[in-house]
Design a protein around this motif. Structure first.
Motif, short mmCIF file in Angstrom:
data_model
loop_
_atom_site.label_atom_id
_atom_site.label_comp_id
_atom_site.label_asym_id
_atom_site.label_seq_id
_atom_site.Cartn_x
_atom_site.Cartn_y
_atom_site.Cartn_z
N ALA A 233 7.34 6.38 0.96
CA ALA A 233 5.92 6.56 0.62
C ALA A 233 5.05 5.61 1.44
O ALA A 233 4.00 5.98 1.96
CB ALA A 233 5.71 6.34 -0.87
N ALA A 234 5.52 4.36 1.57
CA ALA A 234 4.77 3.38 2.38
C ALA A 234 4.74 3.80 3.84
O ALA A 234 3.71 3.69 4.52
CB ALA A 234 5.40 2.00 2.24
N ALA A 235 5.87 4.30 4.35
CA ALA A 235 5.93 4.75 5.75
C ALA A 235 5.01 5.93 5.99
O ALA A 235 4.34 6.01 7.02
CB ALA A 235 7.37 5.11 6.10
N LEU B 111 -4.04 4.16 -5.45
CA LEU B 111 -2.71 4.38 -6.03
C LEU B 111 -2.47 3.47 -7.23
O LEU B 111 -1.93 3.90 -8.25
CB LEU B 111 -1.64 4.12 -4.97
CG LEU B 111 -1.54 5.13 -3.83
CD1 LEU B 111 -0.64 4.60 -2.73
CD2 LEU B 111 -1.03 6.47 -4.35
N ILE B 112 -2.88 2.21 -7.11
CA ILE B 112 -2.69 1.26 -8.21
C ILE B 112 -3.41 1.74 -9.47
O ILE B 112 -2.89 1.63 -10.59
CB ILE B 112 -3.23 -0.14 -7.81
CG1 ILE B 112 -2.39 -0.75 -6.68
CG2 ILE B 112 -3.26 -1.08 -9.01
CD1 ILE B 112 -0.95 -1.04 -7.03
N GLU C 152 7.78 3.35 -10.00
CA GLU C 152 7.58 3.13 -8.57
C GLU C 152 6.66 4.21 -8.00
O GLU C 152 6.74 5.38 -8.38
CB GLU C 152 8.94 3.18 -7.87
CG GLU C 152 8.93 2.97 -6.38
CD GLU C 152 10.32 3.05 -5.79
OE1 GLU C 152 10.85 2.01 -5.37
OE2 GLU C 152 10.88 4.17 -5.76
N ILE C 153 5.76 3.82 -7.09
CA ILE C 153 4.89 4.78 -6.42
C ILE C 153 5.72 5.61 -5.46
O ILE C 153 6.47 5.08 -4.64
CB ILE C 153 3.76 4.06 -5.67
CG1 ILE C 153 2.85 3.33 -6.67
CG2 ILE C 153 2.93 5.04 -4.85
CD1 ILE C 153 1.85 2.38 -6.02
N SER C 154 5.62 6.93 -5.58
CA SER C 154 6.49 7.84 -4.84
C SER C 154 5.73 8.62 -3.76
O SER C 154 4.50 8.56 -3.68
CB SER C 154 7.13 8.84 -5.81
OG SER C 154 6.12 9.70 -6.34
N VAL C 155 6.49 9.37 -2.98
CA VAL C 155 5.88 10.25 -1.98
C VAL C 155 5.00 11.28 -2.66
O VAL C 155 3.93 11.64 -2.15
CB VAL C 155 6.98 10.94 -1.14
CG1 VAL C 155 6.37 11.99 -0.22
CG2 VAL C 155 7.73 9.90 -0.31
N GLN C 156 5.43 11.77 -3.82
CA GLN C 156 4.61 12.74 -4.57
C GLN C 156 3.26 12.14 -4.96
O GLN C 156 2.23 12.83 -4.93
CB GLN C 156 5.36 13.20 -5.83
CG GLN C 156 6.52 14.17 -5.57
CD GLN C 156 7.75 13.48 -5.04
OE1 GLN C 156 7.84 12.24 -5.05
NE2 GLN C 156 8.72 14.25 -4.57
N ASN D 7 -2.63 11.76 -4.62
CA ASN D 7 -3.77 10.85 -4.66
C ASN D 7 -4.45 10.61 -3.32
O ASN D 7 -5.62 10.24 -3.27
CB ASN D 7 -3.33 9.50 -5.24
CG ASN D 7 -2.95 9.59 -6.69
OD1 ASN D 7 -3.81 9.64 -7.57
ND2 ASN D 7 -1.65 9.63 -6.98
N ILE D 8 -3.72 10.82 -2.23
CA ILE D 8 -4.30 10.57 -0.90
C ILE D 8 -4.46 11.86 -0.12
O ILE D 8 -5.24 11.93 0.83
CB ILE D 8 -3.44 9.55 -0.13
CG1 ILE D 8 -3.36 8.24 -0.93
CG2 ILE D 8 -4.01 9.26 1.25
CD1 ILE D 8 -2.53 7.16 -0.27
N GLY D 9 -3.75 12.92 -0.53
CA GLY D 9 -3.93 14.21 0.12
C GLY D 9 -3.06 14.44 1.33
O GLY D 9 -3.36 15.29 2.16
#
Length: 338
Positions: free
Chosen positions: A166-168, A188-189, A197-201, A206-208
């Motif tokens: 997700a970070a990448a 995201l927060i 954990e924040i995921s790719v989904q 949230n970011i599109g």
């Protein structure tokens, strides 16, 4: 001093009389300015002892006169000069006048010069004097491969976790503009519950950014030599050109295959060594191992030749008027895989 050290000292109320914050990366300058602007004085004190100035509207003589005053309602007065790079010196006398103030600053004044979009000349007497009595911090832009680790660190600072993929994905799409990246991190927060954990989904919602059709997945498809998936992704890019401009796709592919080539030349191919040398999370090392098996050195050099050729074509060189960017993307992927 490093950014985090300066920020921690401000939060601990260990202030310096002068802060010169300069450099190409505005985000770190903004964060430090905000920490001083919001953290030194309370709202009642700010009306008497805090002054915000702008470089294009003020000169150094005015700043010096203001800095020599003493606070009225608190232990400190705060003066922040934003866009300080727009200030103009009125000759050597003014430079020397400011030098004299820096050599003996008012101990109850916190003077901040936010000098953005460029570096202050470190060879000058003034810079060296500022280093002696205060903080001279150069805010440097992050290289592309440092953005994903920075995202992970920012989220960890807030007691949260994010999946490396997700970070990448965020780093690939948002680039090195940290102000923009930081805004998306905060989004995201706020929108992802603390218990997971924040995921790719979450990135998609949230970011599109599509979790299935993005440059990150295109790299992976090419590394696996999965032609069907790669073509599906470029078809999606062709249908959504504003979100996936060819210039971004080309830059990402070049960066990816540069890492694959670098992998071939590594003497130590252990997971930890590869992650360090390529600037990636250990989570992705196996992807590069697979890509290196599928693209030997000769094939990687062929990919660079293809990318160079299509870079010119996307710029209109030797391309027919009816050829679309989508057609060029499909041709390029076909040639990379063949």
């Amino acid at each position: 001093m490093k950014f985090q050290d300066i920020l921690n000292s401000i939060k601990q109320r260990k202030y310096k009389p002068l802060y010169l914050l300069h450099g190409e990366e505005s985000h770190f300058i903004d964060v430090l300015c905000e920490a001083i602007e919001k953290g030194v004085l309370d709202d009642a004190q700010k009306g008497f002892d805090q002054t915000i100035l702008y470089g294009k509207d003020v000169d150094f003589s005015t700043i010096i006169n203001a800095a020599k005053r003493y606070p009225m309602m608190s232990d400190y007065q705060v003066i922040i000069v934003k866009e300080a790079q727009a200030m103009k010196w009125k000759g050597e006398e003014e430079v020397e006048l400011f030098n004299k103030y820096v050599e003996n600053p008012t101990p109850t004044t916190i003077l901040v010069l936010a000098y953005k979009h460029g570096k202050f000349d470190k060879r000058t007497k003034l810079y060296k004097n500022i280093e002696k009595v205060g903080v001279a911090f150069e805010s440097q832009k992050l290289y592309d491969d440092k953005v994903a680790p920075w995202i992970v660190g920012e989220i960890q600072e807030q007691g949260r976790k994010i999946h490396p993929q997700a970070a990448a994905l965020m780093a690939e799409y948002l680039g090195t503009d940290l102000s923009k990246v930081a805004n998306e991190v905060q989004k995201l927060i706020l929108n992802v519950t603390k218990d997971r954990e924040i995921s790719v989904q979450d990135i998609e919602q949230n970011i599109g950014i599509s979790k299935d059709f993005n440059v990150f997945e295109l790299n992976n498809a090419l590394g696996r030599r999965d032609a069907v998936k790669a073509i599906q992704i470029v078809d999606y890019f062709a249908a959504n050109p504003k979100s996936n401009p060819p210039i971004m796709v080309m830059a990402t592919l070049y960066g990816y295959f540069s890492k694959v080539l670098k992998y071939h030349y590594l003497a130590d191919k252990s997971s930890s060594a590869v992650a360090k040398e390529l600037g990636i999370s250990p989570f992705f090392v196996k992807d590069y191992e697979l890509a290196a098996r599928n693209f030997n050195k000769s094939k990687v050099f062929h990919v660079f030749h293809v990318l160079k050729d299509y870079d010119l074509k996307f710029k209109g060189v030797e391309v027919g008027p009816q050829t679309s960017e989508g057609d060029l993307l499909r041709e390029m992927i076909f040639k990379i895989l063949n």
